[in-house]
Design a protein around this motif. Sequence first.
Motif, mmCIF file in Angstrom:
data_model
loop_
_atom_site.group_PDB
_atom_site.id
_atom_site.type_symbol
_atom_site.label_atom_id
_atom_site.label_comp_id
_atom_site.label_asym_id
_atom_site.label_seq_id
_atom_site.Cartn_x
_atom_site.Cartn_y
_atom_site.Cartn_z
ATOM 1 N N TRP A 122 -32.769 -13.113 37.001
ATOM 2 C CA TRP A 122 -31.371 -13.414 37.286
ATOM 3 C C TRP A 122 -30.555 -13.481 36.002
ATOM 4 C CZ3 TRP A 122 -30.458 -17.834 34.699
ATOM 5 C CH2 TRP A 122 -31.361 -18.898 34.752
ATOM 6 N N LYS A 123 -29.232 -13.390 36.188
ATOM 7 C CA LYS A 123 -28.272 -13.504 35.090
ATOM 8 C C LYS A 123 -27.268 -14.586 35.471
ATOM 9 C CE LYS A 123 -25.210 -10.121 34.307
ATOM 10 N NZ LYS A 123 -24.546 -8.910 33.761
ATOM 11 N N TYR A 124 -27.156 -15.619 34.644
ATOM 12 C CA TYR A 124 -26.228 -16.721 34.867
ATOM 13 C C TYR A 124 -24.933 -16.409 34.127
ATOM 14 C CZ TYR A 124 -24.517 -21.550 35.044
ATOM 15 O OH TYR A 124 -23.781 -22.680 35.270
ATOM 16 N N GLU A 125 -23.808 -16.354 34.869
ATOM 17 C CA GLU A 125 -22.536 -15.923 34.296
ATOM 18 C C GLU A 125 -21.426 -16.966 34.423
ATOM 19 O OE1 GLU A 125 -22.170 -11.313 34.742
ATOM 20 O OE2 GLU A 125 -22.801 -12.135 36.691
ATOM 21 N N LYS A 126 -21.761 -18.243 34.477
ATOM 22 C CA LYS A 126 -20.754 -19.291 34.661
ATOM 23 C C LYS A 126 -20.117 -19.756 33.350
ATOM 24 C CE LYS A 126 -21.779 -19.815 39.078
ATOM 25 N NZ LYS A 126 -20.988 -19.365 40.142
ATOM 26 N N HIS A 127 -20.727 -19.443 32.211
ATOM 27 C CA HIS A 127 -20.119 -19.830 30.936
ATOM 28 C C HIS A 127 -18.894 -18.977 30.670
ATOM 29 C CE1 HIS A 127 -22.855 -22.828 29.345
ATOM 30 N NE2 HIS A 127 -23.873 -22.101 29.780
ATOM 31 N N GLU A 128 -17.935 -19.548 29.946
ATOM 32 C CA GLU A 128 -16.690 -18.858 29.632
ATOM 33 C C GLU A 128 -16.622 -18.422 28.173
ATOM 34 O OE1 GLU A 128 -13.623 -21.545 30.870
ATOM 35 O OE2 GLU A 128 -14.451 -21.678 32.895
ATOM 36 N N SER A 129 -17.679 -18.686 27.411
ATOM 37 C CA SER A 129 -17.725 -18.302 26.004
ATOM 38 C C SER A 129 -19.187 -18.217 25.566
ATOM 39 C CB SER A 129 -16.952 -19.312 25.156
ATOM 40 O OG SER A 129 -16.827 -18.854 23.819
ATOM 41 N N ASP A 130 -19.382 -17.960 24.285
ATOM 42 C CA ASP A 130 -20.713 -17.759 23.718
ATOM 43 C C ASP A 130 -21.693 -18.858 24.111
ATOM 44 O OD1 ASP A 130 -19.351 -15.759 22.340
ATOM 45 O OD2 ASP A 130 -19.177 -16.952 20.511
ATOM 46 N N VAL A 131 -22.930 -18.460 24.426
ATOM 47 C CA VAL A 131 -24.009 -19.417 24.675
ATOM 48 C C VAL A 131 -24.915 -19.379 23.449
ATOM 49 C CG1 VAL A 131 -25.856 -20.136 26.215
ATOM 50 C CG2 VAL A 131 -23.859 -18.946 27.148
ATOM 51 N N TYR A 132 -25.000 -20.516 22.745
ATOM 52 C CA TYR A 132 -25.718 -20.575 21.475
ATOM 53 C C TYR A 132 -27.166 -21.026 21.596
ATOM 54 C CZ TYR A 132 -21.197 -20.209 19.114
ATOM 55 O OH TYR A 132 -19.976 -19.794 18.672
ATOM 56 N N ASP A 133 -27.469 -21.846 22.588
ATOM 57 C CA ASP A 133 -28.796 -22.444 22.628
ATOM 58 C C ASP A 133 -29.258 -22.570 24.069
ATOM 59 O OD1 ASP A 133 -31.087 -23.581 21.544
ATOM 60 O OD2 ASP A 133 -30.130 -25.459 20.948
ATOM 61 N N VAL A 134 -30.571 -22.479 24.286
ATOM 62 C CA VAL A 134 -31.164 -22.617 25.614
ATOM 63 C C VAL A 134 -32.507 -23.326 25.477
ATOM 64 C CG1 VAL A 134 -32.238 -20.311 25.545
ATOM 65 C CG2 VAL A 134 -31.778 -21.392 27.749
ATOM 66 N N LYS A 135 -32.767 -24.258 26.390
ATOM 67 C CA LYS A 135 -34.054 -24.954 26.454
ATOM 68 C C LYS A 135 -34.476 -25.034 27.910
ATOM 69 C CE LYS A 135 -34.313 -25.963 22.051
ATOM 70 N NZ LYS A 135 -33.361 -24.983 21.542
ATOM 71 N N VAL A 136 -35.770 -25.246 28.146
ATOM 72 C CA VAL A 136 -36.294 -25.376 29.505
ATOM 73 C C VAL A 136 -37.211 -26.597 29.537
ATOM 74 C CG1 VAL A 136 -38.183 -23.751 29.064
ATOM 75 C CG2 VAL A 136 -37.423 -24.138 31.399
ATOM 76 N N ASP A 137 -37.139 -27.373 30.634
ATOM 77 C CA ASP A 137 -37.993 -28.561 30.744
ATOM 78 C C ASP A 137 -39.263 -28.241 31.532
ATOM 79 O OD1 ASP A 137 -37.377 -28.734 33.504
ATOM 80 O OD2 ASP A 137 -35.939 -30.360 33.230
ATOM 81 N N ASN A 138 -40.109 -29.239 31.703
ATOM 82 C CA ASN A 138 -41.395 -29.050 32.387
ATOM 83 C C ASN A 138 -41.249 -28.699 33.860
ATOM 84 O OD1 ASN A 138 -42.798 -29.553 30.029
ATOM 85 N ND2 ASN A 138 -42.925 -31.750 30.418
ATOM 86 N N ASP A 139 -40.091 -28.973 34.455
ATOM 87 C CA ASP A 139 -39.838 -28.631 35.860
ATOM 88 C C ASP A 139 -39.172 -27.268 36.018
ATOM 89 O OD1 ASP A 139 -40.888 -31.084 36.777
ATOM 90 O OD2 ASP A 139 -38.954 -32.076 36.401
ATOM 91 N N GLY A 140 -38.923 -26.587 34.901
ATOM 92 C CA GLY A 140 -38.298 -25.267 34.954
ATOM 93 C C GLY A 140 -36.783 -25.284 34.964
ATOM 94 N N ASN A 141 -36.174 -26.459 34.779
ATOM 95 C CA ASN A 141 -34.712 -26.531 34.670
ATOM 96 C C ASN A 141 -34.296 -26.032 33.294
ATOM 97 O OD1 ASN A 141 -34.129 -27.868 37.237
ATOM 98 N ND2 ASN A 141 -35.254 -29.571 36.323
ATOM 99 N N ILE A 142 -33.156 -25.372 33.239
ATOM 100 C CA ILE A 142 -32.669 -24.765 32.012
ATOM 101 C C ILE A 142 -31.454 -25.544 31.534
ATOM 102 C CG2 ILE A 142 -31.766 -22.620 31.013
ATOM 103 C CD1 ILE A 142 -33.578 -22.425 34.274
ATOM 104 N N TYR A 143 -31.351 -25.721 30.205
ATOM 105 C CA TYR A 143 -30.237 -26.435 29.586
ATOM 106 C C TYR A 143 -29.589 -25.506 28.578
ATOM 107 C CZ TYR A 143 -32.723 -30.280 31.688
ATOM 108 O OH TYR A 143 -33.354 -31.089 32.596
ATOM 109 N N THR A 144 -28.254 -25.438 28.595
ATOM 110 C CA THR A 144 -27.545 -24.526 27.703
ATOM 111 C C THR A 144 -26.463 -25.238 26.913
ATOM 112 O OG1 THR A 144 -25.973 -23.905 29.445
ATOM 113 C CG2 THR A 144 -27.958 -22.553 29.221
ATOM 114 N N ALA A 145 -26.222 -24.733 25.704
ATOM 115 C CA ALA A 145 -25.143 -25.206 24.842
ATOM 116 C C ALA A 145 -24.205 -24.037 24.617
ATOM 117 C CB ALA A 145 -25.700 -25.691 23.513
ATOM 118 N N SER A 146 -22.900 -24.265 24.821
ATOM 119 C CA SER A 146 -21.960 -23.148 24.761
ATOM 120 C C SER A 146 -20.678 -23.488 23.999
ATOM 121 C CB SER A 146 -21.589 -22.709 26.183
ATOM 122 O OG SER A 146 -20.602 -21.716 26.169
ATOM 123 N N ASN A 147 -20.090 -22.436 23.466
ATOM 124 C CA ASN A 147 -18.802 -22.554 22.801
ATOM 125 C C ASN A 147 -17.668 -22.798 23.794
ATOM 126 O OD1 ASN A 147 -17.454 -22.546 20.275
ATOM 127 N ND2 ASN A 147 -16.608 -20.550 20.746
#
Length: 176
Positions: free
Chosen positions: A72-97
Amino acid sequence: GIAVDQDRNVYTAGGYKYETVRRLDQDGDLVWKYSDHEDSVYDVAVDSEGNVYSASLDDTVRKLDPKGDLIWKYEKHESDVYDVKVDNDGNIYTASNDNTVRKISPQGKTIWTEKFDIGILSVAVDREGNVYTGSKQNTIRKLDSEGDRVWTNTNHTDDVYGIAVDSENYVYSASH
């Protein structure tokens, strides 16, 4: 960015002006290359099942299967995505401009979004699901697993480009 899985495969983000994600085996040989981002890929993360997540300046996060094919492609950010992490349950965390930190489900759906007044450059998550962010305001923040703010630290003198948390919940950060 760079990530290593449990079998010592290495995943690399292309970096500035490179739109690729690569998987190398433990001997350093190229296994696959994903090149469908439209702008620089700044970070990668890998989950326990070998799925790979990429953060890009094309404002997207992508989930690739262990063979390098797009899930899949996640397109909800409105600017650059600088960082991504994933937890033990498979949830994704993002940091964006776009001044947000987001928690995204393994299926690519937004769980929560926390908006700030300046760009977020880095993100980390601990075993309890608490989220740590570094920003352009020389600030580190801790959010709980629901995205609510717990504390703020403003002791940096420049932008916080890197953040990590260890198994005892000590937080480490890097700035200029």
